[in-house]
Design a protein around this motif. Structure first.
Motif, mmCIF file in Angstrom:
data_model
loop_
_atom_site.group_PDB
_atom_site.id
_atom_site.type_symbol
_atom_site.label_atom_id
_atom_site.label_comp_id
_atom_site.label_asym_id
_atom_site.label_seq_id
_atom_site.Cartn_x
_atom_site.Cartn_y
_atom_site.Cartn_z
ATOM 1 N N GLU A 69 15.396 32.362 -65.506
ATOM 2 C CA GLU A 69 14.978 32.625 -64.132
ATOM 3 C C GLU A 69 13.626 31.929 -63.924
ATOM 4 O OE1 GLU A 69 15.267 36.450 -61.443
ATOM 5 O OE2 GLU A 69 13.670 36.674 -62.923
ATOM 6 N N LEU A 70 13.570 31.012 -62.945
ATOM 7 C CA LEU A 70 12.347 30.257 -62.699
ATOM 8 C C LEU A 70 11.415 30.966 -61.739
ATOM 9 C CD1 LEU A 70 14.700 27.866 -63.178
ATOM 10 C CD2 LEU A 70 12.642 26.526 -62.940
ATOM 11 N N PHE A 71 11.976 31.777 -60.829
ATOM 12 C CA PHE A 71 11.138 32.468 -59.851
ATOM 13 C C PHE A 71 11.853 33.719 -59.376
ATOM 14 C CE2 PHE A 71 9.447 33.595 -55.766
ATOM 15 C CZ PHE A 71 8.094 33.332 -55.878
ATOM 16 N N SER A 72 11.079 34.775 -59.168
ATOM 17 C CA SER A 72 11.582 35.983 -58.534
ATOM 18 C C SER A 72 10.401 36.674 -57.878
ATOM 19 C CB SER A 72 12.237 36.916 -59.555
ATOM 20 O OG SER A 72 12.702 38.083 -58.895
ATOM 21 N N GLY A 73 10.503 36.912 -56.575
ATOM 22 C CA GLY A 73 9.422 37.597 -55.893
ATOM 23 C C GLY A 73 9.600 37.604 -54.390
ATOM 24 N N GLU A 74 8.641 38.218 -53.725
ATOM 25 C CA GLU A 74 8.625 38.333 -52.275
ATOM 26 C C GLU A 74 7.838 37.153 -51.703
ATOM 27 O OE1 GLU A 74 10.282 40.997 -50.777
ATOM 28 O OE2 GLU A 74 10.894 41.366 -52.844
ATOM 29 N N VAL A 75 8.432 36.419 -50.754
ATOM 30 C CA VAL A 75 7.812 35.226 -50.184
ATOM 31 C C VAL A 75 7.965 35.232 -48.667
ATOM 32 C CG1 VAL A 75 8.227 33.886 -52.288
ATOM 33 C CG2 VAL A 75 9.898 33.807 -50.438
ATOM 34 N N ASP A 76 7.274 34.286 -48.004
ATOM 35 C CA ASP A 76 7.366 34.163 -46.550
ATOM 36 C C ASP A 76 8.578 33.356 -46.110
ATOM 37 O OD1 ASP A 76 4.980 35.609 -46.082
ATOM 38 O OD2 ASP A 76 3.793 33.809 -46.463
ATOM 39 N N GLN A 77 8.870 32.245 -46.821
ATOM 40 C CA GLN A 77 9.938 31.335 -46.408
ATOM 41 C C GLN A 77 10.380 30.501 -47.590
ATOM 42 O OE1 GLN A 77 8.980 28.874 -43.026
ATOM 43 N NE2 GLN A 77 10.531 27.356 -43.533
ATOM 44 N N VAL A 78 11.664 30.101 -47.579
ATOM 45 C CA VAL A 78 12.202 29.171 -48.567
ATOM 46 C C VAL A 78 12.991 28.102 -47.821
ATOM 47 C CG1 VAL A 78 13.713 28.868 -50.572
ATOM 48 C CG2 VAL A 78 12.384 30.981 -50.320
ATOM 49 N N ASP A 79 12.733 26.827 -48.150
ATOM 50 C CA ASP A 79 13.508 25.702 -47.627
ATOM 51 C C ASP A 79 14.323 25.134 -48.783
ATOM 52 O OD1 ASP A 79 12.269 26.039 -45.181
ATOM 53 O OD2 ASP A 79 10.851 24.402 -45.485
ATOM 54 N N ALA A 80 15.605 24.817 -48.523
ATOM 55 C CA ALA A 80 16.487 24.351 -49.587
ATOM 56 C C ALA A 80 17.394 23.222 -49.094
ATOM 57 C CB ALA A 80 17.320 25.520 -50.108
ATOM 58 N N PRO A 81 17.871 22.385 -50.033
ATOM 59 C CA PRO A 81 18.730 21.254 -49.690
ATOM 60 C C PRO A 81 20.217 21.617 -49.702
ATOM 61 C CG PRO A 81 18.117 21.099 -51.981
ATOM 62 C CD PRO A 81 17.438 22.330 -51.426
ATOM 63 N N GLY A 82 20.719 22.137 -48.609
ATOM 64 C CA GLY A 82 22.130 22.482 -48.522
ATOM 65 C C GLY A 82 23.010 21.248 -48.490
ATOM 66 N N SER A 83 24.217 21.367 -48.996
ATOM 67 C CA SER A 83 25.127 20.216 -49.017
ATOM 68 C C SER A 83 25.526 19.779 -47.607
ATOM 69 C CB SER A 83 26.368 20.537 -49.850
ATOM 70 O OG SER A 83 27.042 21.656 -49.307
ATOM 71 N N GLU A 84 25.412 20.676 -46.635
ATOM 72 C CA GLU A 84 25.724 20.326 -45.247
ATOM 73 C C GLU A 84 24.469 20.164 -44.403
ATOM 74 O OE1 GLU A 84 28.746 22.836 -43.569
ATOM 75 O OE2 GLU A 84 29.823 22.895 -45.464
ATOM 76 N N GLY A 85 23.321 20.116 -45.063
ATOM 77 C CA GLY A 85 22.050 19.939 -44.379
ATOM 78 C C GLY A 85 21.007 20.890 -44.928
ATOM 79 N N ASP A 86 19.762 20.455 -44.889
ATOM 80 C CA ASP A 86 18.665 21.294 -45.358
ATOM 81 C C ASP A 86 18.541 22.525 -44.462
ATOM 82 O OD1 ASP A 86 18.328 19.267 -47.150
ATOM 83 O OD2 ASP A 86 16.394 18.617 -46.385
ATOM 84 N N PHE A 87 18.075 23.628 -45.037
ATOM 85 C CA PHE A 87 17.940 24.864 -44.268
ATOM 86 C C PHE A 87 16.723 25.643 -44.736
ATOM 87 C CE2 PHE A 87 20.603 25.805 -47.903
ATOM 88 C CZ PHE A 87 20.125 27.019 -48.369
ATOM 89 N N GLY A 88 16.226 26.509 -43.879
ATOM 90 C CA GLY A 88 15.118 27.391 -44.191
ATOM 91 C C GLY A 88 15.544 28.827 -44.003
ATOM 92 N N VAL A 89 14.988 29.712 -44.825
ATOM 93 C CA VAL A 89 15.338 31.132 -44.762
ATOM 94 C C VAL A 89 14.058 31.957 -44.663
ATOM 95 C CG1 VAL A 89 16.471 33.045 -45.946
ATOM 96 C CG2 VAL A 89 17.405 30.737 -46.164
ATOM 97 N N LEU A 90 14.053 32.867 -43.700
ATOM 98 C CA LEU A 90 12.984 33.849 -43.507
ATOM 99 C C LEU A 90 13.584 35.241 -43.689
ATOM 100 C CD1 LEU A 90 11.578 32.360 -40.188
ATOM 101 C CD2 LEU A 90 10.512 32.144 -42.427
#
Length: 88
Positions: A15-36
């Protein structure tokens, strides 16, 4: 939208990371996305690229090589085929 998002990033090795954050941006196969916090649930595959984690003015980066992202009411979990933390 107020509140924190629980985020976990897991590779086959560890596990590289686990915790409470404000936002995560990721490279989706159908387009990049952000999660709040409070994002609608969905699941998608990931392409190779950079996951960016934002929290209290700091940004962390992880390069991933494929995998899955699962957004649930409890947060975001990324199961990466390969992942490594990178300096931004």
């Amino acid at each position: 939208m107020a509140g924190k998002l629980h985020f976990s990033l897991v590779s086959p090795e560890r596990e590289l990371f686990s915790g409470e954050v404000d936002q995560v941006d990721a490279p989706g196969s159908e387009g990049d996305f952000g999660v709040l916090a409070g994002h609608a649930p969905f699941m998608t595959t990931l392409k190779s690229g950079r996951v960016k984690v934002y929290d209290n003015g700091r940004t962390l980066g992880f390069d991933v090589q494929g995998g899955f992202a699962d957004v649930t009411p409890d947060g975001l979990t990324i199961l990466a085929e390969q992942a490594v933390e990178v300096a931004l």
